[in-house]
Design a protein around this motif. Structure first.
Motif, PDB file in Angstrom:
ATOM      1  N   HIS A  54       0.846  -1.196   0.000  1.00 37.73           N
ATOM      2  CA  HIS A  54       0.000   0.000   0.000  1.00 37.73           C
ATOM      3  C   HIS A  54       0.888   1.255   0.000  1.00 37.73           C
ATOM      4  O   HIS A  54       1.797   1.375   0.826  1.00 37.73           O
ATOM      5  N   PRO A  55       0.650   2.204  -0.914  1.00 39.59           N
ATOM      6  CA  PRO A  55       1.500   3.411  -0.950  1.00 39.59           C
ATOM      7  C   PRO A  55       1.457   4.216   0.339  1.00 39.59           C
ATOM      8  O   PRO A  55       2.414   4.911   0.677  1.00 39.59           O
ATOM      9  N   GLY A  56       0.341   4.099   1.086  1.00 38.49           N
ATOM     10  CA  GLY A  56       0.232   4.829   2.347  1.00 38.49           C
ATOM     11  C   GLY A  56       1.244   4.382   3.371  1.00 38.49           C
ATOM     12  O   GLY A  56       1.648   5.164   4.245  1.00 38.49           O
ATOM     13  N   LYS A  57       1.689   3.128   3.300  1.00 43.39           N
ATOM     14  CA  LYS A  57       2.682   2.613   4.259  1.00 43.39           C
ATOM     15  C   LYS A  57       4.010   3.350   4.084  1.00 43.39           C
ATOM     16  O   LYS A  57       4.598   3.837   5.064  1.00 43.39           O
ATOM     17  N   ALA A  58       4.492   3.438   2.847  1.00 46.00           N
ATOM     18  CA  ALA A  58       5.758   4.127   2.588  1.00 46.00           C
ATOM     19  C   ALA A  58       5.652   5.615   2.906  1.00 46.00           C
ATOM     20  O   ALA A  58       6.585   6.216   3.451  1.00 46.00           O
TER      21      ALA A  58
END
Length: 313
Positions: free
Chosen positions: A38-42
């Motif tokens: 998920h891009p939100g994690k990075a």
């Protein structure tokens, strides 16, 4: 002929079953793998962990797991959860806040100029996954740090030392964030040059302890590590480089106790302690003016920049 056809059919059936078995995917594992991508994690790790770190030694605000817990109240929908996060981050005010203890301990979150898309991605990830609980007490306190046994008294000293380090870090961090907000890195350098040591002295009186932040690559000559402190800086560097959770070191000495714990860089630190080629020229010039013998440059994120060296009765 019928037997041959039957045998071929049986072989095709067995092969088909085998293929299905080999390609079967556990839905829970698939969902977990997707969350890891998920891009939100990075984005959360890049932008939020500078202050909301899960590591107690580098935290300037409540850990993200605590933020997640406070906002995930009741049967809140993802749409409302994301909207609440965006609403607060875009314009932090005490009226909008729901984490009153965090404001009391850390101060109100300063304004952050993040695009809506970044905040929404992070909020979406927070809604979809359960973050690990904050670290830094718990298991991090078990053991003496150098592989030696730790008795109850040393456990108490380690806990007290960690609390003093955290309280001092919060006091310095809160004021540093304010200086950054008011005038950027230049103003922050002026603040550190004048106020960092007096604020630390104030915390010494409050906690009846000798509190030092020392480094093998010091900026202020008063923060230079001695031989023993350099030894433990090297120890903590090896721990962090090997991906191990830093463990406080407690050393009984001359009727007192010495407490050591690493200071690890985050994104905010790199504005004044990063690689020279990646820093603003005016910031480098200001550092040269204030600290002609500065050694505290060239760091990346998650590197040991120094240690807390605290002496307790």
């Amino acid at each position: 002929m019928k037997r041959i056809i039957l045998l071929i059919s049986l072989m095709i059936f067995v092969s088909s079953c085998k293929d299905k078995k080999d390609t079967y995917e556990d839905p829970e594992l698939v969902a977990e793998a997707r969350l890891q991508e998920h891009p939100g994690k990075a984005l959360m790790e890049k932008h939020c962990y500078a202050c909301h770190s899960p590591e107690s030694g580098t935290r300037l605000a409540p850990p993200m797991s605590m933020v997640q817990m406070h906002y995930l109240q009741g049967d809140i929908t993802k749409e409302d959860f994301v909207a609440d996060i965006v609403n607060f981050v875009k314009e932090p005010t005490e009226e909008k806040a729901i984490m009153y203890g965090a404001i009391r301990n850390f101060g109100l979150m300063p304004y952050q100029d993040f695009p809506d898309s970044v905040i929404r991605q992070v909020a979406d990830y927070l809604y979809e996954t359960e973050l690990p609980q904050m670290r830094g007490h718990g298991g991090g306190m078990q053991g003496r740090g150098m592989g030696m046994g730790q008795n109850d008294q040393e456990n108490t000293v380690a806990k007290t030392g960690m609390e003093i380090a955290q309280a001092t870090q919060q006091q310095l961090g809160k004021n540093l964030m304010k200086a950054l907000e008011e005038g950027g890195p230049i103003h922050a350098l002026d603040f550190c040059n004048v106020q960092a040591i007096p604020l630390t002295s104030q915390m010494e009186k409050e906690h009846n302890a000798v509190i030092k932040r020392v480094s093998d690559k010091n900026r202020n000559p008063d923060n230079a590590a001695n031989k023993e402190e350099k030894y433990y800086i090297t120890h903590f560097k090896q721990s962090v480089q090997n991906g191990r959770e830093p463990v406080p070191v407690v050393i009984p000495k001359n009727g007192k106790n010495k407490f050591y714990y690493p200071i690890v860089t985050n994104k905010m630190c790199l504005q004044c302690h990063g690689k020279p080629e990646e820093m603003k020229p005016e910031v480098l010039q200001k550092i040269k003016e204030l600290y002609p013998e500065d050694k505290a440059l060239g760091y990346s994120e998650n590197e040991v920049r120094g240690i807390w060296s605290i002496e307790l009765d």
